[in-house]
Design an enzyme around this catalytic site. Structure first.
Site, PDB file in Angstrom:
ATOM      1  N   LYS A  18       1.017  -7.208   8.708  1.00  0.00           N
ATOM      2  CA  LYS A  18       0.736  -6.006   7.905  1.00  0.00           C
ATOM      3  C   LYS A  18       1.297  -4.774   8.615  1.00  0.00           C
ATOM      4  O   LYS A  18       1.826  -3.870   7.970  1.00  0.00           O
ATOM      5  CB  LYS A  18      -0.782  -5.814   7.709  1.00  0.00           C
ATOM      6  CG  LYS A  18      -1.433  -6.747   6.700  1.00  0.00           C
ATOM      7  CD  LYS A  18      -2.877  -6.297   6.491  1.00  0.00           C
ATOM      8  CE  LYS A  18      -3.610  -7.168   5.506  1.00  0.00           C
ATOM      9  NZ  LYS A  18      -4.996  -6.696   5.284  1.00  0.00           N
ATOM     10  N   ASP A  70      -7.328  -3.193   2.735  1.00  0.00           N
ATOM     11  CA  ASP A  70      -7.888  -4.456   2.285  1.00  0.00           C
ATOM     12  C   ASP A  70      -7.097  -4.892   1.073  1.00  0.00           C
ATOM     13  O   ASP A  70      -6.770  -4.079   0.199  1.00  0.00           O
ATOM     14  CB  ASP A  70      -9.380  -4.297   1.949  1.00  0.00           C
ATOM     15  CG  ASP A  70     -10.123  -5.581   2.254  1.00  0.00           C
ATOM     16  OD1 ASP A  70     -10.146  -5.969   3.437  1.00  0.00           O
ATOM     17  OD2 ASP A  70     -10.641  -6.209   1.319  1.00  0.00           O
TER      18      ASP A  70
HETATM   19  P1  IMP Z   1      -7.523  -8.731   4.336  1.00  0.00           P
HETATM   20  O1  IMP Z   1      -6.885  -7.619   3.586  1.00  0.00           O
HETATM   21  O2  IMP Z   1      -7.208  -8.693   5.794  1.00  0.00           O
HETATM   22  O3  IMP Z   1      -8.969  -8.904   4.011  1.00  0.00           O
HETATM   23  O4  IMP Z   1      -6.831 -10.090   3.903  1.00  0.00           O
HETATM   24  C1  IMP Z   1      -6.528 -10.372   2.613  1.00  0.00           C
HETATM   25  C2  IMP Z   1      -5.973 -11.768   2.483  1.00  0.00           C
HETATM   26  O5  IMP Z   1      -5.261 -11.767   1.250  1.00  0.00           O
HETATM   27  C3  IMP Z   1      -4.973 -12.181   3.555  1.00  0.00           C
HETATM   28  O6  IMP Z   1      -5.547 -12.926   4.567  1.00  0.00           O
HETATM   29  C4  IMP Z   1      -4.005 -13.040   2.761  1.00  0.00           C
HETATM   30  O7  IMP Z   1      -4.475 -14.352   2.694  1.00  0.00           O
HETATM   31  C5  IMP Z   1      -4.041 -12.421   1.380  1.00  0.00           C
HETATM   32  N1  IMP Z   1      -2.979 -11.418   1.271  1.00  0.00           N
HETATM   33  C6  IMP Z   1      -3.106 -10.070   1.224  1.00  0.00           C
HETATM   34  N2  IMP Z   1      -1.913  -9.478   1.165  1.00  0.00           N
HETATM   35  C7  IMP Z   1      -1.013 -10.464   1.192  1.00  0.00           C
HETATM   36  C8  IMP Z   1       0.398 -10.472   1.198  1.00  0.00           C
HETATM   37  O8  IMP Z   1       1.082  -9.446   1.208  1.00  0.00           O
HETATM   38  N3  IMP Z   1       0.950 -11.692   1.219  1.00  0.00           N
HETATM   39  C9  IMP Z   1       0.242 -12.849   1.239  1.00  0.00           C
HETATM   40  N4  IMP Z   1      -1.063 -12.896   1.271  1.00  0.00           N
HETATM   41  C10 IMP Z   1      -1.695 -11.700   1.253  1.00  0.00           C
END
Ligand code: IMP
Length: 194
Positions: A18, A70
């Site tokens: 990210k 998020d």
């Molecule tokens: P968080 O935003 O860290 O809670 O994670 C969100 C989850 O959504 C991640 O662990 C991924 O599994 C999925 N995710 C969010 N954004 C992406 C992206 O850009 N590509 C692929 N998976 C994503």
């Protein structure tokens, strides 16, 4: 490009992928981004906005401009699952698990959503959003990116996010759009103070 006085934002995340994506977008605005560790409380909620705002409000006092993000994958045929629970679901069942849940589904519509919360030095909170519509593939493809990238093809494309380079993904993705909004906002704030 406007002259920036304070061109730094501090990204509270454990996800290096990210950070790389954010860096690529924000470099277009001459904004520097640094990953930092802070205790982040993640509430359970159906709304990404609530998760982000709560996390920012709970974070210790800090004189820096900090951001949290998020994001989630919302699959139409699965009633928008996994949505805000994407991170947990990815850890438990991965891309294969989603493909399995989708094996009898012909409607493959899905979207990724990214919500970014920014807390400025005066402790005001600003929310930025990015979305991308697309489809869930029938099998995994690609080796770049992270999470559900290998099974998501954005509308108008033939390749999954995992088959794209960061700048290609950013041009289309939820996170790319949300960070673009952050870049524009930070620049507009800075020019006000010149
Ligand atoms: P968080 O935003 O860290 O809670 O994670 C969100 C989850 O959504 C991640 O662990 C991924 O599994 C999925 N995710 C969010 N954004 C992406 C992206 O850009 N590509 C692929 N998976 C994503």
């Amino acid at each position: 490009m406007p002259h920036l006085i304070d061109n730094k934002v501090y990204f509270v995340t454990g996800n290096d992928k990210k950070v790389l994506e954010a860096k690529q977008v924000l470099s277009n605005y001459s904004i520097q981004i640094e990953k930092i560790k802070m205790n982040k409380i993640e509430i359970q909620s159906d709304r990404l906005e609530s998760i982000v705002s709560y996390a920012l409000k709970q974070m210790p006092e800090d004189s820096r401009r900090i951001i949290v993000e998020d994001s989630g994958l919302f699959v139409k045929a699965l009633n928008n699952f996994p949505g805000p629970y994407s991170s947990y679901v990815f850890r438990k069942i991965g891309c294969e698990g989603i493909l399995k849940l989708m094996q009898n589904e012909t409607i493959r519509t899905a979207k990724f959503v990214s919500i970014i919360g920014l807390r400025n030095k005066n402790k005001e909170i600003f929310i930025f959003k990015g979305e991308v519509d697309g489809k869930i593939t029938y099998k995994k493809a690609g080796r770049f990116g992270f999470g559900f990238d290998p099974i998501f093809v954005p509308n108008g494309c033939e390749q999954t996010f995992a088959q794209m380079r960061i700048y290609q993904k950013n041009a289309l993705s939820h996170r790319g759009k949300a960070f673009k909004a952050v870049g524009e906002w930070v620049c507009s704030q800075m020019t006000k103070h010149i």
